[in-house]
Design a protein around this motif. Structure first.
Motif, PDB file in Angstrom:
ATOM      1  N   PHE A  72      23.101  34.153  75.169  1.00 34.93           N
ATOM      2  CA  PHE A  72      24.480  33.753  75.448  1.00 34.93           C
ATOM      3  C   PHE A  72      25.465  34.608  74.641  1.00 34.93           C
ATOM      4  CE2 PHE A  72      22.698  29.257  76.264  1.00 34.93           C
ATOM      5  CZ  PHE A  72      22.478  29.559  77.603  1.00 34.93           C
ATOM      6  N   VAL A  73      25.120  34.846  73.380  1.00 33.10           N
ATOM      7  CA  VAL A  73      26.000  35.644  72.520  1.00 33.10           C
ATOM      8  C   VAL A  73      26.118  37.074  73.051  1.00 33.10           C
ATOM      9  CG1 VAL A  73      26.256  36.633  70.215  1.00 33.10           C
ATOM     10  CG2 VAL A  73      25.576  34.238  70.468  1.00 33.10           C
ATOM     11  N   GLN A  74      25.008  37.668  73.466  1.00 36.31           N
ATOM     12  CA  GLN A  74      25.045  39.029  74.009  1.00 36.31           C
ATOM     13  C   GLN A  74      25.860  39.088  75.293  1.00 36.31           C
ATOM     14  OE1 GLN A  74      23.979  41.735  72.477  1.00 36.31           O
ATOM     15  NE2 GLN A  74      23.308  40.473  70.744  1.00 36.31           N
ATOM     16  N   THR A  75      25.688  38.077  76.125  1.00 33.67           N
ATOM     17  CA  THR A  75      26.460  38.014  77.372  1.00 33.67           C
ATOM     18  C   THR A  75      27.955  37.961  77.093  1.00 33.67           C
ATOM     19  OG1 THR A  75      24.669  36.916  78.570  1.00 33.67           O
ATOM     20  CG2 THR A  75      26.885  36.658  79.453  1.00 33.67           C
ATOM     21  N   LEU A  76      28.345  37.152  76.127  1.00 28.96           N
ATOM     22  CA  LEU A  76      29.767  37.021  75.795  1.00 28.96           C
ATOM     23  C   LEU A  76      30.303  38.287  75.145  1.00 28.96           C
ATOM     24  CD1 LEU A  76      29.908  33.321  74.550  1.00 28.96           C
ATOM     25  CD2 LEU A  76      30.556  34.246  76.774  1.00 28.96           C
ATOM     26  N   ASN A  77      29.495  38.962  74.334  1.00 26.68           N
ATOM     27  CA  ASN A  77      29.943  40.232  73.744  1.00 26.68           C
ATOM     28  C   ASN A  77      30.264  41.252  74.830  1.00 26.68           C
ATOM     29  OD1 ASN A  77      29.759  39.429  71.062  1.00 26.68           O
ATOM     30  ND2 ASN A  77      27.647  40.114  70.825  1.00 26.68           N
ATOM     31  N   ASN A  78      29.389  41.363  75.821  1.00 25.01           N
ATOM     32  CA  ASN A  78      29.619  42.303  76.922  1.00 25.01           C
ATOM     33  C   ASN A  78      30.809  41.874  77.768  1.00 25.01           C
ATOM     34  OD1 ASN A  78      27.355  43.783  76.120  1.00 25.01           O
ATOM     35  ND2 ASN A  78      25.984  42.653  77.469  1.00 25.01           N
ATOM     36  N   PHE A  79      30.910  40.586  77.990  1.00 23.36           N
ATOM     37  CA  PHE A  79      31.981  40.050  78.824  1.00 23.36           C
ATOM     38  C   PHE A  79      33.358  40.289  78.195  1.00 23.36           C
ATOM     39  CE2 PHE A  79      34.554  36.174  79.879  1.00 23.36           C
ATOM     40  CZ  PHE A  79      34.814  36.500  81.192  1.00 23.36           C
ATOM     41  N   LEU A  80      33.448  40.174  76.886  1.00 25.75           N
ATOM     42  CA  LEU A  80      34.737  40.271  76.196  1.00 25.75           C
ATOM     43  C   LEU A  80      35.090  41.679  75.738  1.00 25.75           C
ATOM     44  CD1 LEU A  80      34.623  37.022  74.023  1.00 25.75           C
ATOM     45  CD2 LEU A  80      35.931  37.410  76.111  1.00 25.75           C
ATOM     46  N   SER A 130      36.957  34.077  69.924  1.00 27.22           N
ATOM     47  CA  SER A 130      37.121  35.498  70.249  1.00 27.22           C
ATOM     48  C   SER A 130      35.896  36.327  69.897  1.00 27.22           C
ATOM     49  CB  SER A 130      38.340  36.058  69.508  1.00 27.22           C
ATOM     50  OG  SER A 130      38.127  36.021  68.101  1.00 27.22           O
ATOM     51  N   GLY A 131      35.044  35.804  69.031  1.00 28.58           N
ATOM     52  CA  GLY A 131      33.917  36.592  68.556  1.00 28.58           C
ATOM     53  C   GLY A 131      34.294  37.528  67.435  1.00 28.58           C
ATOM     54  N   ILE A 182      32.884  28.008  75.579  1.00 26.98           N
ATOM     55  CA  ILE A 182      32.710  28.277  77.005  1.00 26.98           C
ATOM     56  C   ILE A 182      33.990  28.941  77.509  1.00 26.98           C
ATOM     57  CG2 ILE A 182      32.194  27.274  79.262  1.00 26.98           C
ATOM     58  CD1 ILE A 182      29.988  26.874  77.219  1.00 26.98           C
ATOM     59  N   PHE A 183      33.846  30.017  78.283  1.00 22.89           N
ATOM     60  CA  PHE A 183      35.007  30.756  78.778  1.00 22.89           C
ATOM     61  C   PHE A 183      35.212  30.479  80.271  1.00 22.89           C
ATOM     62  CE2 PHE A 183      33.583  32.797  74.996  1.00 22.89           C
ATOM     63  CZ  PHE A 183      34.741  33.195  74.360  1.00 22.89           C
ATOM     64  N   ILE A 184      36.469  30.310  80.631  1.00 22.67           N
ATOM     65  CA  ILE A 184      36.816  29.948  82.009  1.00 22.67           C
ATOM     66  C   ILE A 184      37.793  30.979  82.562  1.00 22.67           C
ATOM     67  CG2 ILE A 184      37.888  28.184  83.462  1.00 22.67           C
ATOM     68  CD1 ILE A 184      37.036  26.146  81.316  1.00 22.67           C
ATOM     69  N   LYS A 185      37.557  31.383  83.787  1.00 25.72           N
ATOM     70  CA  LYS A 185      38.482  32.294  84.459  1.00 25.72           C
ATOM     71  C   LYS A 185      38.655  31.858  85.908  1.00 25.72           C
ATOM     72  CE  LYS A 185      35.078  35.748  85.969  1.00 25.72           C
ATOM     73  NZ  LYS A 185      34.795  37.195  86.057  1.00 25.72           N
ATOM     74  N   LEU A 186      39.779  32.249  86.487  1.00 26.55           N
ATOM     75  CA  LEU A 186      40.053  31.989  87.895  1.00 26.55           C
ATOM     76  C   LEU A 186      39.666  33.211  88.710  1.00 26.55           C
ATOM     77  CD1 LEU A 186      43.613  30.348  87.727  1.00 26.55           C
ATOM     78  CD2 LEU A 186      41.380  29.237  87.592  1.00 26.55           C
ATOM     79  N   LEU A 208      41.885  34.577  80.382  1.00 26.99           N
ATOM     80  CA  LEU A 208      40.782  33.665  80.125  1.00 26.99           C
ATOM     81  C   LEU A 208      41.284  32.442  79.377  1.00 26.99           C
ATOM     82  CD1 LEU A 208      38.145  36.220  78.734  1.00 26.99           C
ATOM     83  CD2 LEU A 208      38.327  35.389  81.091  1.00 26.99           C
ATOM     84  N   VAL A 209      40.504  31.379  79.479  1.00 25.06           N
ATOM     85  CA  VAL A 209      40.685  30.208  78.632  1.00 25.06           C
ATOM     86  C   VAL A 209      39.336  29.905  77.992  1.00 25.06           C
ATOM     87  CG1 VAL A 209      41.048  27.706  78.594  1.00 25.06           C
ATOM     88  CG2 VAL A 209      42.648  29.177  79.828  1.00 25.06           C
ATOM     89  N   ALA A 210      39.333  29.745  76.685  1.00 27.72           N
ATOM     90  CA  ALA A 210      38.111  29.391  75.968  1.00 27.72           C
ATOM     91  C   ALA A 210      38.178  27.913  75.583  1.00 27.72           C
ATOM     92  CB  ALA A 210      37.946  30.254  74.726  1.00 27.72           C
ATOM     93  N   VAL A 211      37.075  27.229  75.756  1.00 33.36           N
ATOM     94  CA  VAL A 211      36.966  25.818  75.390  1.00 33.36           C
ATOM     95  C   VAL A 211      35.870  25.701  74.339  1.00 33.36           C
ATOM     96  CG1 VAL A 211      36.577  23.469  76.210  1.00 33.36           C
ATOM     97  CG2 VAL A 211      37.623  25.166  77.731  1.00 33.36           C
ATOM     98  N   LYS A 212      36.213  25.139  73.200  1.00 29.92           N
ATOM     99  CA  LYS A 212      35.248  25.000  72.100  1.00 29.92           C
ATOM    100  C   LYS A 212      34.915  23.514  71.912  1.00 29.92           C
ATOM    101  CE  LYS A 212      34.484  26.397  67.278  1.00 29.92           C
ATOM    102  NZ  LYS A 212      33.351  27.295  67.586  1.00 29.92           N
ATOM    103  N   PHE A 213      33.624  23.225  71.942  1.00 28.26           N
ATOM    104  CA  PHE A 213      33.145  21.860  71.720  1.00 28.26           C
ATOM    105  C   PHE A 213      33.002  21.656  70.207  1.00 28.26           C
ATOM    106  CE2 PHE A 213      32.058  22.914  75.980  1.00 28.26           C
ATOM    107  CZ  PHE A 213      32.107  21.733  76.700  1.00 28.26           C
ATOM    108  N   LEU A 214      33.807  20.767  69.645  1.00 19.41           N
ATOM    109  CA  LEU A 214      33.857  20.610  68.196  1.00 19.41           C
ATOM    110  C   LEU A 214      32.834  19.616  67.656  1.00 19.41           C
ATOM    111  CD1 LEU A 214      37.739  20.591  67.718  1.00 19.41           C
ATOM    112  CD2 LEU A 214      36.150  22.514  67.486  1.00 19.41           C
ATOM    113  N   ASN A 215      32.501  18.607  68.439  1.00 22.38           N
ATOM    114  CA  ASN A 215      31.568  17.591  67.928  1.00 22.38           C
ATOM    115  C   ASN A 215      30.850  16.901  69.092  1.00 22.38           C
ATOM    116  OD1 ASN A 215      30.232  16.007  66.013  1.00 22.38           O
ATOM    117  ND2 ASN A 215      31.850  14.443  65.995  1.00 22.38           N
TER     118      ASN A 215
END
Length: 291
Positions: free
Chosen positions: A104-112, A160-161, A176-180, A241-248
């Motif tokens: 997941f981390v590698q995917t997000l690095n490439n995506f961003l 943002s990483g 989790i990142f969201i795009k239209l 993009l919109v990022a959503v972070k799950f805190l708890n």
């Protein structure tokens, strides 16, 4: 026996005579003139068909725009996508098992990577927020290539990483990142109100999700990133993009989530696709419990 042999010879002779008759100079039952007329007919016929096809294609190409599709069959409300999306829109990992979330981390690095601040500053404009970035053509003079507004990676804050290179997955607080989906010419808000994302658990999981943090603030897709003019006209366009972070979020249990876009111009769903403008996914965070 002799009668059978004579019939075979007669049949063989008839076949050879049909193929080439030396008396009438006919090949397969036709003279050279007859064959010439048939070949001439088919030559003219297929040349006519080829000409009609070429003319039709030429007229059709005259109606096409190199930078904008003549017809669009997309939904007025765009689809919503998430990253990382996992298998079957299921994001499952174990906090203590780095291999379960390293992909997941590698995917997000490439995506961003296209959102890196240095790249955005070099290629895109620093636009005034909360208003459309309209770039109209001047009569027959095309305003191409069109410019795009910066979406800097640091706008995604804790997701943002840059400040947390594992996007919270190592702490059980995943991003989790969201795009239209891109829709040419879409104007997703009015009166200066940008569309925004809200996420929540399905009713049966409402107590499991915990607090959420949105980046940029309030989970907005600012109006300055619209309208989108197409890949060829707006070559450096970067989707907001919109990022959503799950805190708890609760651990060791499935959490069925749904995120949707809210706008004063876009309809929530449609007759063609009731899931337009929203996306559902499953989140599971596994963690060892000390006994």
């Amino acid at each position: 026996m002799s009668g059978s042999k004579e019939e075979d010879r007669k049949g063989s002779g008839d076949w050879r005579e049909f193929f080439w008759n030396p008396r009438t100079h006919e090949l397969l039952g036709r003279t050279a003139a007859s064959w010439g007329l048939i070949l001439l007919f088919y030559l003219i016929f297929y040349l006519f068909l080829a000409g009609m096809f070429a003319l039709t294609m030429y007229i059709m190409l005259l109606t096409l725009d190199d930078y904008k599709p003549t017809w669009q069959d997309r939904l007025s409300t765009p689809g919503v996508m998430i990253r990382p999306k996992g298998d079957q829109l299921e994001i499952s990992f174990s906090v203590s098992d780095t291999e379960s979330w390293d992909g997941f981390v590698q995917t997000l690095n490439n995506f961003l990577s296209p959102y890196n601040d240095t790249y955005q500053v070099q290629t895109n404009d620093n636009c005034p927020p909360d208003q459309y970035f309209i770039q109209e053509d001047s009569g027959e003079v095309r305003n191409n290539p069109k410019r795009s507004c910066q979406f800097n990676r640091t706008m995604l804050g804790d997701c943002s990483g840059v400040f947390d290179r594992f996007y919270g997955y190592d702490k059980g607080q995943p991003c989790i990142f969201i795009k239209l989906n891109r829709v040419i010419g879409m104007l997703p808000g009015k009166d200066g109100q940008s569309p925004y994302i809200t996420c929540g658990a399905k009713k049966e999981d409402s107590e499991k999700v915990g607090p959420l943090a949105y980046f940029p603030t309030n989970g907005t897709f600012n109006l300055m990133y619209y309208p989108y003019y197409g890949m060829r006209a707006q070559v450096n366009y970067t989707q907001p993009l919109v990022a959503v972070k799950f805190l708890n979020a609760s651990v060791n249990t499935d959490i069925n989530m749904e995120c949707k876009v809210n706008s004063n111009t876009l309809l929530a769903g449609s007759e063609r696709d009731k899931f337009a403008g929203r996306v559902s996914f499953k989140l599971r965070i596994n963690e060892k419990i000390n006994t």
